[in-house]
Design a protein around this motif. Structure first.
Motif, PDB file in Angstrom:
ATOM      1  N   MET A   1       8.646  14.636  -2.242  1.00  0.00           N
ATOM      2  CA  MET A   1       7.976  14.116  -0.732  1.00  0.00           C
ATOM      3  C   MET A   1       7.832  12.318  -0.278  1.00  0.00           C
ATOM      4  O   MET A   1       7.505  12.153  -1.927  1.00  0.00           O
ATOM      5  N   ALA A   2       7.974  11.299   0.089  1.00  0.00           N
ATOM      6  CA  ALA A   2       8.257  10.654  -0.004  1.00  0.00           C
ATOM      7  C   ALA A   2       6.969   9.689   0.164  1.00  0.00           C
ATOM      8  O   ALA A   2       5.934  10.201   0.648  1.00  0.00           O
ATOM      9  N   GLU A   3       6.350   8.684  -0.938  1.00  0.00           N
ATOM     10  CA  GLU A   3       5.699   8.119  -1.056  1.00  0.00           C
ATOM     11  C   GLU A   3       5.257   7.021   0.542  1.00  0.00           C
ATOM     12  O   GLU A   3       6.053   6.927   1.302  1.00  0.00           O
ATOM     13  N   ASP A   4       3.820   7.447   0.984  1.00  0.00           N
ATOM     14  CA  ASP A   4       4.079   6.131   2.234  1.00  0.00           C
ATOM     15  C   ASP A   4       3.729   4.815   2.691  1.00  0.00           C
ATOM     16  O   ASP A   4       3.494   4.627   1.553  1.00  0.00           O
ATOM     17  N   VAL A   5       4.514   4.546   3.101  1.00  0.00           N
ATOM     18  CA  VAL A   5       5.248   3.031   3.011  1.00  0.00           C
ATOM     19  C   VAL A   5       3.969   2.415   2.730  1.00  0.00           C
ATOM     20  O   VAL A   5       4.060   1.714   2.584  1.00  0.00           O
ATOM     21  N   ARG A   6       2.732   2.581   3.748  1.00  0.00           N
ATOM     22  CA  ARG A   6       1.862   2.045   3.965  1.00  0.00           C
ATOM     23  C   ARG A   6       1.267   1.629   2.605  1.00  0.00           C
ATOM     24  O   ARG A   6       0.419   0.730   1.890  1.00  0.00           O
ATOM     25  N   ARG A   7       0.916   2.766   1.903  1.00  0.00           N
ATOM     26  CA  ARG A   7       0.748   2.691   0.076  1.00  0.00           C
ATOM     27  C   ARG A   7       1.550   2.033  -0.928  1.00  0.00           C
ATOM     28  O   ARG A   7       1.137   1.665  -1.314  1.00  0.00           O
ATOM     29  N   MET A   8       2.963   1.805  -0.555  1.00  0.00           N
ATOM     30  CA  MET A   8       4.001   1.106  -1.622  1.00  0.00           C
ATOM     31  C   MET A   8       3.541  -0.547  -0.745  1.00  0.00           C
ATOM     32  O   MET A   8       3.613  -1.408  -1.876  1.00  0.00           O
ATOM     33  N   VAL A   9       3.361  -0.377   0.442  1.00  0.00           N
ATOM     34  CA  VAL A   9       3.789  -1.721   1.006  1.00  0.00           C
ATOM     35  C   VAL A   9       2.161  -2.764  -0.090  1.00  0.00           C
ATOM     36  O   VAL A   9       1.965  -3.729  -0.539  1.00  0.00           O
ATOM     37  N   GLY A  10       0.861  -1.736  -0.076  1.00  0.00           N
ATOM     38  CA  GLY A  10      -0.231  -2.421  -0.108  1.00  0.00           C
ATOM     39  C   GLY A  10      -0.507  -2.024  -1.394  1.00  0.00           C
ATOM     40  O   GLY A  10      -1.078  -3.223  -2.222  1.00  0.00           O
ATOM     41  N   ARG A  11       0.091  -1.582  -2.041  1.00  0.00           N
ATOM     42  CA  ARG A  11       0.544  -1.756  -3.908  1.00  0.00           C
ATOM     43  C   ARG A  11       1.451  -2.337  -3.910  1.00  0.00           C
ATOM     44  O   ARG A  11       0.646  -3.736  -5.064  1.00  0.00           O
ATOM     45  N   ASN A  12       1.882  -2.973  -3.728  1.00  0.00           N
ATOM     46  CA  ASN A  12       2.976  -3.855  -3.799  1.00  0.00           C
ATOM     47  C   ASN A  12       2.439  -5.389  -4.036  1.00  0.00           C
ATOM     48  O   ASN A  12       1.739  -6.862  -4.377  1.00  0.00           O
ATOM     49  N   VAL A  13       1.231  -5.817  -2.218  1.00  0.00           N
ATOM     50  CA  VAL A  13       0.515  -6.907  -1.932  1.00  0.00           C
ATOM     51  C   VAL A  13      -0.826  -6.933  -2.924  1.00  0.00           C
ATOM     52  O   VAL A  13      -0.786  -8.184  -3.670  1.00  0.00           O
ATOM     53  N   ARG A  14      -1.144  -5.772  -3.718  1.00  0.00           N
ATOM     54  CA  ARG A  14      -2.382  -5.946  -4.447  1.00  0.00           C
ATOM     55  C   ARG A  14      -1.423  -6.509  -5.805  1.00  0.00           C
ATOM     56  O   ARG A  14      -2.137  -7.196  -6.666  1.00  0.00           O
ATOM     57  N   LYS A  15      -0.107  -5.837  -6.437  1.00  0.00           N
ATOM     58  CA  LYS A  15       0.402  -6.951  -7.514  1.00  0.00           C
ATOM     59  C   LYS A  15       0.915  -7.937  -7.366  1.00  0.00           C
ATOM     60  O   LYS A  15       0.932  -9.168  -8.361  1.00  0.00           O
ATOM     61  N   LEU A  16       1.450  -8.946  -6.680  1.00  0.00           N
ATOM     62  CA  LEU A  16       2.004 -10.283  -5.576  1.00  0.00           C
ATOM     63  C   LEU A  16       0.752 -10.615  -6.347  1.00  0.00           C
ATOM     64  O   LEU A  16       0.401 -12.093  -5.961  1.00  0.00           O
ATOM     65  N   ARG A  17      -0.578 -10.551  -4.953  1.00  0.00           N
ATOM     66  CA  ARG A  17      -2.118 -11.165  -4.977  1.00  0.00           C
ATOM     67  C   ARG A  17      -2.441 -11.650  -6.277  1.00  0.00           C
ATOM     68  O   ARG A  17      -2.614 -12.458  -6.502  1.00  0.00           O
ATOM     69  N   THR A  18      -2.454 -10.296  -7.394  1.00  0.00           N
ATOM     70  CA  THR A  18      -3.078 -10.459  -8.741  1.00  0.00           C
ATOM     71  C   THR A  18      -2.066 -11.685  -9.785  1.00  0.00           C
ATOM     72  O   THR A  18      -2.588 -12.332 -10.270  1.00  0.00           O
ATOM     73  N   ALA A  19      -0.546 -11.436  -9.067  1.00  0.00           N
ATOM     74  CA  ALA A  19       0.449 -11.664 -10.390  1.00  0.00           C
ATOM     75  C   ALA A  19       0.390 -13.628  -9.536  1.00  0.00           C
ATOM     76  O   ALA A  19       0.127 -14.403 -10.842  1.00  0.00           O
ATOM     77  N   ALA A  20      -0.775 -13.761  -8.757  1.00  0.00           N
ATOM     78  CA  ALA A  20      -0.103 -15.192  -7.638  1.00  0.00           C
ATOM     79  C   ALA A  20      -1.974 -15.929  -8.145  1.00  0.00           C
ATOM     80  O   ALA A  20      -2.043 -16.950  -8.503  1.00  0.00           O
ATOM     81  N   GLY A  21      -1.836 -15.445  -9.268  1.00  0.00           N
ATOM     82  CA  GLY A  21      -3.704 -15.594  -9.149  1.00  0.00           C
ATOM     83  C   GLY A  21      -5.122 -15.274  -8.502  1.00  0.00           C
ATOM     84  O   GLY A  21      -5.611 -16.298  -7.768  1.00  0.00           O
ATOM     85  N   LEU A  22      -4.979 -14.610  -7.606  1.00  0.00           N
ATOM     86  CA  LEU A  22      -5.067 -15.005  -5.860  1.00  0.00           C
ATOM     87  C   LEU A  22      -6.222 -13.657  -5.974  1.00  0.00           C
ATOM     88  O   LEU A  22      -6.260 -12.323  -5.646  1.00  0.00           O
TER      89      LEU A  22
END
Length: 70
Positions: A1-22
């Motif tokens: 079953m495909a991953e919920d797009v909301r979880r995928m976006v959330g995971r990416n936001v967290r990864k990008l936010r931390t990479a940006a030092g925010l």
């Protein structure tokens, strides 16, 4: 079953936010929203609009498609 797009976006936001030092509070301030919204977004509990996704990409300095990378 495909991953919920909301979880995928959330995971990416967290990864990008931390990479940006925010912190969640720092990103929320850039967006003019509450930190709790950022938290809910990162946990896949929010269903952001296309406008919110656009603002997120601008605040994180990335193309919007990065929010949808699997």
């Amino acid at each position: 079953m495909a991953e919920d797009v909301r979880r995928m976006v959330g995971r990416n936001v967290r990864k990008l936010r931390t990479a940006a030092g925010l912190t969640q509070a720092g990103l929320a301030e850039r967006l003019g929203i509450d930190r709790a919204y950022v938290s809910g977004l990162e946990q896949g509990q929010r269903n952001p609009t296309i406008v919110t996704l656009w603002h997120l990409s601008k605040a994180l300095g990335v193309r919007m498609r990065r929010l949808f990378e699997d």
